[in-house]
Scaffold this motif. Structure first.
Motif, short mmCIF file in Angstrom:
data_model
loop_
_atom_site.label_atom_id
_atom_site.label_comp_id
_atom_site.label_asym_id
_atom_site.label_seq_id
_atom_site.Cartn_x
_atom_site.Cartn_y
_atom_site.Cartn_z
N SER A 176 0.86 -1.34 0.01
CA SER A 176 -0.05 -0.15 0.02
C SER A 176 0.82 1.17 0.08
CB SER A 176 -0.94 0.13 1.10
OG SER A 176 -0.10 0.36 2.51
N SER A 205 3.74 3.05 -9.32
CA SER A 205 2.82 4.19 -8.71
C SER A 205 3.58 5.47 -8.89
CB SER A 205 2.73 3.60 -7.30
OG SER A 205 2.42 4.89 -6.69
N LYS A 208 -6.93 2.63 1.20
CA LYS A 208 -6.34 2.88 0.03
C LYS A 208 -6.51 4.23 -0.56
CE LYS A 208 -5.80 -1.96 -0.78
NZ LYS A 208 -4.10 -1.85 -0.62
N GLU A 215 -4.56 3.63 -5.69
CA GLU A 215 -4.53 2.32 -5.68
C GLU A 215 -6.24 1.75 -5.88
OE1 GLU A 215 -2.23 1.25 -1.72
OE2 GLU A 215 -3.29 2.88 -1.57
#
Length: 411
Positions: free
Chosen positions: A291, A324, A404, A408
Motif C-alpha cells: 500500500s 505508482s 487505500k 490504488e
C-alpha cells in the motif's frame, strides 16, 4: 323435482329485495359523489398525470371547501414536503394538530409528519422535541431512528447511545454505528482538557460489547478503530507492550490498514531500541500487502535508520513490483531533499540515478497530478480527503473510506 306453490311468492320477493338494495347503493354512491367537490377529482387526475403543481392547487381548493378532509391534508403535506416546500408542509400539519376534534391516531400521524418536516428543514431542536413526544406511540421505532440521526448530527454521543439502547429495547435491530458512538465518546474523554482515561476505557469496553452484539467481531472494520484507540490509550498510560499488541493485532486481522498504524508501530519499537525489528516486520508485511501509506512509512524509516542507499534499493524494487506515481513522487521528493548527492550502491560505483535539475523538473510535472490521487475517497458520495475518516465529512456515512489512496483504488 316437484314444484312448490310458495315459490310463486318467494321469487318476486327476492327480486324486489335485490332491486331495493341496488337503489340504495346507487343513491349512496350518488350522495357521496355530490359531497365531494369537483376539485377533488381534478386533483386526483392531475396527480395521476404527474402534474403536481395543478394537483396541489386543486387539493388546496378542496381543503378550503371541506376542512374536515384530514386524509387530504396529509396527502397535501406530503406533496409539499416532496417538492421541498417545507414551510407550507409545516403549516398544513400544524393546522391539523390545532383541531380539537382530531382523533388520537390521526393526531399522532400529524405529529409524526410535522417532525419529519422539521427534520427536513434542518430545524433539529423542534424535530427532536416532536420525536420525543412520539416515543410512547406506535411511531416510536421511527422516532428513535430519527433521534439517533439528530444526536449524531449534533455530536451528542451520550444521547445518541441512549436512543440506540431505547430502540434495541423495542425491536431486535442492530445499529452498527453504535460502535463508533462509543469510540467517539472515548475520543472526547481523551481530548478533554484533563483527559479521563477511566472514562475512555469504559467507552471502549462498551464499543467492544456493542460490536459483539451487532455481530461485528474481531474481523469487522470497527475492530481496527477500537484497537487503534486502545493502542493510543496504552501509550498515554506508558504501557508500550500493550500498545504494541494492539497495533500488531491490526496487522494480523486487517492487513490493509497497516499503513495507518505503521508510524505508531515504528515509534513504539524506537522507545526500546528495536526499530529495525519493526522495520523488518513492516517490509515483510509490504511484500504481501503493498500500500502507498506503508511504502511511505518504510521508505522514510529506511532513510533514517539505514541510510539513503538502503531506502533507494527498497523504493526501486517496490516501484518495479507495484508501479505508482505517488511512490515515484515520494522518491523524487527524497532525491531533491538529498541535494542531488550521488547514492553509493553496495558493491558498485556511486549512482547519481537522476541529476537534481531533472528530478526537480520531473517532480514538478507529476506533482499536480499526484496531489489529486493522494486522497482517500468515500465510496458512498465520493467525498475526497487527505486524512482517513471513519465517518465521511460529506455524507456522514460510517465506514465508507477505504484505507487505500485513490491511485490504488483506480488501479
Amino acid at each position: 323435482m316437484d314444484f312448490e306453490p310458495w315459490w310463486l311468492i318467494a321469487i318476486p320477493i327476492l327480486f324486489g329485495l335485490g332491486w331495493i338494495a341496488a337503489r340504495v347503493d346507487i343513491r349512496q354512491m350518488l350522495s357521496e359523489n355530490r359531497s365531494l367537490p369537483d376539485s377533488y377529482f381534478r386533483g386526483l387526475n392531475f396527480l395521476l398525470n404527474e402534474q403536481h403543481d395543478r394537483a396541489i392547487d386543486a387539493f388546496i381548493e378542496v381543503a378550503k371547501l371541506d376542512p374536515e378532509t384530514t386524509e387530504l391534508h396529509f396527502a397535501l403535506g406530503s406533496l409539499f414536503r416532496r417538492r421541498g416546500e417545507i414551510e407550507r408542509a409545516i403549516r398544513v400539519h400544524q393546522n391539523l394538530l390545532q383541531r380539537a376534534d382530531l382523533p388520537s391516531a390521526q393526531r399522532e400521524h400529524a405529529l409524526n409528519e410535522l417532525a419529519q418536516d422539521y427534520l427536513r428543514a434542518g430545524m433539529l431542536d423542534r424535530a427532536e422535541a416532536a420525536f420525543e413526544q412520539l416515543k410512547p406511540t406506535r411511531y416510536a421505532p421511527d422516532a428513535l431512528r430519527a433521534l439517533i440521526r439528530i444526536h449524531e448530527t449534533e455530536r451528542d454521543w451520550p444521547r445518541a447511545i441512549q436512543a440506540v439502547q431505547a430502540l434495541q429495547g423495542l425491536i431486535d435491530e442492530p445499529v452498527p454505528q453504535a460502535v463508533h458512538f462509543h469510540c467517539e465518546e472515548a475520543l472526547a474523554a481523551l481530548n478533554a482538557p484533563v483527559p479521563d482515561l477511566d472514562a475512555a476505557h469504559a467507552a471502549l469496553d462498551a464499543a467492544t460489547h456493542a460490536s459483539i452484539q451487532s455481530q461485528q467481531g474481531s474481523d469487522a472494520v470497527p475492530h481496527v478503530r477500537i484497537a487503534m484507540m486502545r493502542a493510543d490509550l496504552a501509550l498515554r498510560e506508558g504501557d508500550l507492550r500493550a500498545q504494541r499488541l494492539h497495533l500488531e493485532s491490526i496487522l494480523a486481522a486487517h492487513p490493509s490498514y497497516a499503513g495507518l498504524v505503521a508510524d505508531q508501530l515504528l515509534a513504539n519499537h524506537r522507545a526500546d531500541g528495536t526499530e529495525n525489528q519493526a522495520l523488518d516486520q513492516l517490509e515483510a508485511h509490504y511484500q504481501r500487502f503493498p500500500s502507498l501509506d506503508l511504502f511511505n512509512a518504510i521508505f522514510q524509516a529506511q532513510r533514517t535508520l539505514r541510510g539513503l542507499p538502503q531506502a533507494w534499493a527498497f523504493a526501486r524494487a517496490a516501484l518495479q513490483r507495484n508501479p505508482s506515481l505517488l511512490g515515484l513522487d515520494r522518491l523524487l521528493e527524497a532525491r531533491i531533499a538529498s541535494h542531488g548527492a550521488p547514492v553509493q550502491v553496495a558493491g558498485g560505483e556511486p549512482d547519481a540515478w537522476l541529476p537534481l535539475d531533472d528530478a526537480t523538473l520531473m517532480r514538478s510535472l507529476i506533482h499536480k497530478h499526484t496531489q489529486r490521487l493522494d486522497r482517500y475517497a468515500c465510496s458512498a458520495c465520493g467525498f475526497k480527503a487527505r486524512r482517513f475518516h471513519w465517518q465521511c465529512p460529506g455524507c456522514n456515512a460510517w465506514e465508507t473510506y477505504s484505507p487505500k489512496r485513490l491511485e490504488e483504488l483506480d488501479a
